[in-house]
Write a protein that holds these residues in place. Structure first.
Motif, mmCIF file in Angstrom:
data_model
loop_
_atom_site.group_PDB
_atom_site.id
_atom_site.type_symbol
_atom_site.label_atom_id
_atom_site.label_comp_id
_atom_site.label_asym_id
_atom_site.label_seq_id
_atom_site.Cartn_x
_atom_site.Cartn_y
_atom_site.Cartn_z
ATOM 1 N N MET A 1 0.839 -1.198 0.000
ATOM 2 C CA MET A 1 0.000 0.000 0.000
ATOM 3 C C MET A 1 0.872 1.245 0.000
ATOM 4 S SD MET A 1 -2.661 1.436 2.890
ATOM 5 C CE MET A 1 -3.944 0.259 2.586
ATOM 6 N N SER A 2 0.558 2.166 -0.892
ATOM 7 C CA SER A 2 1.295 3.421 -0.947
ATOM 8 C C SER A 2 0.683 4.429 0.030
ATOM 9 C CB SER A 2 1.246 3.995 -2.363
ATOM 10 O OG SER A 2 -0.080 4.404 -2.691
ATOM 11 N N ILE A 3 1.397 5.538 0.257
ATOM 12 C CA ILE A 3 0.865 6.608 1.111
ATOM 13 C C ILE A 3 -0.412 7.181 0.496
ATOM 14 C CG2 ILE A 3 1.324 8.871 2.096
ATOM 15 C CD1 ILE A 3 2.882 6.655 3.421
ATOM 16 N N LEU A 4 -0.427 7.334 -0.831
ATOM 17 C CA LEU A 4 -1.620 7.865 -1.495
ATOM 18 C C LEU A 4 -2.820 6.947 -1.293
ATOM 19 C CD1 LEU A 4 -3.020 9.902 -3.321
ATOM 20 C CD2 LEU A 4 -2.165 8.617 -5.307
ATOM 21 N N GLN A 5 -2.613 5.653 -1.423
ATOM 22 C CA GLN A 5 -3.706 4.713 -1.184
ATOM 23 C C GLN A 5 -4.203 4.806 0.254
ATOM 24 O OE1 GLN A 5 -1.656 1.151 -2.439
ATOM 25 N NE2 GLN A 5 -2.785 1.060 -4.369
ATOM 26 N N ALA A 6 -3.279 4.958 1.190
ATOM 27 C CA ALA A 6 -3.665 5.081 2.596
ATOM 28 C C ALA A 6 -4.509 6.326 2.820
ATOM 29 C CB ALA A 6 -2.416 5.122 3.476
ATOM 30 N N ILE A 7 -4.131 7.419 2.193
ATOM 31 C CA ILE A 7 -4.895 8.667 2.336
ATOM 32 C C ILE A 7 -6.280 8.522 1.724
ATOM 33 C CG2 ILE A 7 -5.009 11.081 1.598
ATOM 34 C CD1 ILE A 7 -1.942 11.140 1.834
ATOM 35 N N ILE A 8 -6.350 7.913 0.545
ATOM 36 C CA ILE A 8 -7.648 7.728 -0.115
ATOM 37 C C ILE A 8 -8.576 6.887 0.755
ATOM 38 C CG2 ILE A 8 -8.805 6.616 -2.071
ATOM 39 C CD1 ILE A 8 -6.411 7.485 -3.789
ATOM 40 N N LEU A 9 -8.061 5.785 1.284
ATOM 41 C CA LEU A 9 -8.895 4.932 2.120
ATOM 42 C C LEU A 9 -9.239 5.604 3.446
ATOM 43 C CD1 LEU A 9 -7.376 1.397 1.479
ATOM 44 C CD2 LEU A 9 -9.467 2.389 0.536
ATOM 45 N N GLY A 10 -8.355 6.435 3.964
ATOM 46 C CA GLY A 10 -8.662 7.197 5.167
ATOM 47 C C GLY A 10 -9.815 8.159 4.925
ATOM 48 N N ILE A 11 -9.800 8.819 3.769
ATOM 49 C CA ILE A 11 -10.893 9.730 3.414
ATOM 50 C C ILE A 11 -12.190 8.947 3.223
ATOM 51 C CG2 ILE A 11 -11.747 11.300 1.633
ATOM 52 C CD1 ILE A 11 -8.820 12.176 1.211
ATOM 53 N N VAL A 12 -12.094 7.798 2.550
ATOM 54 C CA VAL A 12 -13.273 6.954 2.359
ATOM 55 C C VAL A 12 -13.877 6.575 3.712
ATOM 56 C CG1 VAL A 12 -14.070 4.675 1.597
ATOM 57 C CG2 VAL A 12 -12.597 6.044 0.113
ATOM 58 N N GLN A 13 -13.040 6.168 4.652
ATOM 59 C CA GLN A 13 -13.519 5.802 5.987
ATOM 60 C C GLN A 13 -14.161 6.978 6.691
ATOM 61 O OE1 GLN A 13 -13.988 3.292 7.912
ATOM 62 N NE2 GLN A 13 -14.127 4.204 9.958
ATOM 63 N N GLY A 14 -13.479 8.117 6.710
ATOM 64 C CA GLY A 14 -14.003 9.279 7.412
ATOM 65 C C GLY A 14 -15.319 9.763 6.849
ATOM 66 N N VAL A 15 -15.444 9.754 5.526
ATOM 67 C CA VAL A 15 -16.671 10.225 4.879
ATOM 68 C C VAL A 15 -17.808 9.233 5.083
ATOM 69 C CG1 VAL A 15 -17.754 10.728 2.655
ATOM 70 C CG2 VAL A 15 -15.478 11.636 3.167
ATOM 71 N N THR A 16 -17.536 7.956 4.823
ATOM 72 C CA THR A 16 -18.625 6.977 4.799
ATOM 73 C C THR A 16 -19.012 6.459 6.174
ATOM 74 O OG1 THR A 16 -17.050 5.158 4.381
ATOM 75 C CG2 THR A 16 -18.021 6.246 2.462
ATOM 76 N N GLU A 17 -18.184 6.685 7.193
ATOM 77 C CA GLU A 17 -18.573 6.286 8.546
ATOM 78 C C GLU A 17 -19.777 7.072 9.020
ATOM 79 O OE1 GLU A 17 -18.996 4.096 11.505
ATOM 80 O OE2 GLU A 17 -17.024 3.752 10.589
ATOM 81 N N PHE A 18 -19.882 8.328 8.633
ATOM 82 C CA PHE A 18 -20.968 9.171 9.113
ATOM 83 C C PHE A 18 -22.004 9.489 8.044
ATOM 84 C CE2 PHE A 18 -17.304 10.034 11.886
ATOM 85 C CZ PHE A 18 -17.857 9.580 13.082
ATOM 86 N N ALA A 19 -21.610 9.629 6.783
ATOM 87 C CA ALA A 19 -22.600 9.721 5.715
ATOM 88 C C ALA A 19 -23.298 8.362 5.614
ATOM 89 C CB ALA A 19 -21.930 10.081 4.399
ATOM 90 N N PRO A 20 -24.599 8.329 5.369
ATOM 91 C CA PRO A 20 -25.341 7.063 5.412
ATOM 92 C C PRO A 20 -25.161 6.226 4.145
ATOM 93 C CG PRO A 20 -26.832 8.852 4.898
ATOM 94 C CD PRO A 20 -25.503 9.491 5.179
ATOM 95 N N ILE A 21 -23.892 5.842 3.873
ATOM 96 C CA ILE A 21 -23.606 5.104 2.640
ATOM 97 C C ILE A 21 -22.708 3.894 2.870
ATOM 98 C CG2 ILE A 21 -23.996 7.053 1.085
ATOM 99 C CD1 ILE A 21 -21.025 7.623 1.100
ATOM 100 N N SER A 22 -22.387 3.550 4.105
ATOM 101 C CA SER A 22 -21.673 2.325 4.504
ATOM 102 C C SER A 22 -20.163 2.420 4.378
ATOM 103 C CB SER A 22 -22.160 1.103 3.724
ATOM 104 O OG SER A 22 -21.426 -0.055 4.093
ATOM 105 N N SER A 23 -19.493 2.545 5.505
ATOM 106 C CA SER A 23 -18.027 2.588 5.510
ATOM 107 C C SER A 23 -17.437 1.215 5.230
ATOM 108 C CB SER A 23 -17.511 3.107 6.858
ATOM 109 O OG SER A 23 -17.931 2.263 7.915
ATOM 110 N N SER A 24 -17.959 0.170 5.884
ATOM 111 C CA SER A 24 -17.409 -1.168 5.670
ATOM 112 C C SER A 24 -17.580 -1.606 4.222
ATOM 113 C CB SER A 24 -18.072 -2.174 6.622
ATOM 114 O OG SER A 24 -19.476 -2.225 6.414
ATOM 115 N N GLY A 25 -18.719 -1.265 3.638
ATOM 116 C CA GLY A 25 -18.943 -1.607 2.243
ATOM 117 C C GLY A 25 -17.983 -0.903 1.308
ATOM 118 N N HIS A 26 -17.787 0.388 1.522
ATOM 119 C CA HIS A 26 -16.906 1.152 0.623
ATOM 120 C C HIS A 26 -15.434 0.792 0.812
ATOM 121 C CE1 HIS A 26 -20.448 3.541 -0.326
ATOM 122 N NE2 HIS A 26 -19.766 4.031 -1.338
#
Length: 279
Positions: free
Chosen positions: A1-26
């Motif tokens: 995993m690259s740093i960029l991939q880590a940042i992208i997945l971190g953003i995905v987690q932060g956004v989808t944990e609270f937006a009603p669109i599923s963090s685990s799924g994304h």
């Protein structure tokens, strides 16, 4: 995993944990769609799971720091005088009671659910079905209950719904907001209660994995840990700030549309042979 991939997945987690669109799924679908082969390294998964959960938790705690302090004091005071008397005390007990069902189900079935029901097509179906349910319930439910109407039994009802979110694609915030709206909480109150109720579960999930991480160390993945942690914390904070304002004037139509679009994309990729239907 690259740093960029880590940042992208971190953003995905932060956004989808609270937006009603599923963090685990994304967090399953994004690497799958992009063809990232990053899910087969146990050491990486362990350290990165901790980063994402704790980053999201810290971002939310910073946002809700004043609320949490009031509820902690209210909970202690309630125990001291052996009654539940104020709005803050009722909310504190609702959060405590609401956490219990998710903790029990998570401890018993989380790994089984993730191992057997975390396939792309199943996630797509869950995204579509529960996205429509969220929108329909929100449209037909009344909006005449605010934070002062929340009781421990409210927490139990919403907490039972939260346990369903162990299935990737359902969405913890989505199902708890749906349950809250079904009993008449207004949108902003439903979202706030949902976000607060998620904090003990997020902390518990991250804490259990952090115990294992403390025994093994980062095994060379410290930069990815830091990048994912920071991205999840900042994006989680910003999404909470945005949603609590957005939902004062808007409904969940565009969240339903997004979920349906992602579901259609996933099924299209599988049927078109672009991506495998299994991970």
């Amino acid at each position: 995993m690259s740093i960029l991939q880590a940042i992208i997945l971190g953003i995905v987690q932060g956004v989808t944990e609270f937006a009603p669109i599923s963090s685990s799924g994304h967090l399953i679908l994004v690497p799958w769609m992009l063809g990232w082969d990053i899910v087969n390294d146990p050491a990486l998964n362990k350290s990165f799971d901790v980063a994402l959960h704790m980053g999201t938790f810290i971002g939310a705690v910073i946002y809700f720091r004043h609320d949490l302090w009031h509820y902690i004091k209210a909970f202690v005071a309630s125990i001291g005088h052996r009654r539940i008397a104020t709005t803050d005390e009722r909310m504190a007990w609702a959060l405590v009671v609401g956490t219990i069902p998710g903790m029990i189900v998570g401890a018993a079935f989380e790994s089984t659910i993730e191992d057997t029901l975390g396939q792309p097509v199943i996630i797509a179906v869950m995204l579509a079905v529960f996205g429509v349910v969220l929108y329909v319930v929100d449209r037909i439910a009344r909006q005449d209950r605010g934070v002062d109407s929340i009781r421990p039994r409210t927490g139990l009802f919403v907490g039972i719904a939260q346990a369903l979110a162990l299935q990737p694609g359902v969405s913890r915030s989505g199902i708890t907001i749906t349950a809250s709206r079904a009993i008449g909480l207004d949108r902003a109150t439903a979202a706030r209660f949902s976000f607060l109720l998620a904090l003990p579960i997020i902390a518990g999930a991250g804490g259990l994995k952090a115990i294992d991480l403390a025994q093994t160390g980062f095994q060379g993945y410290l930069p990815q840990f830091v990048a994912g942690f920071a991205a999840a914390a900042v994006s989680g904070f910003l999404v909470i700030w945005f949603l609590l304002r957005y939902l004062r004037r808007h409904n969940f139509f565009w969240f339903m549309v997004f979920r349906l679009a992602v579901a259609a994309l996933v099924i299209g990729l599988v049927l078109g042979g672009v991506r495998s239907g299994t991970i």
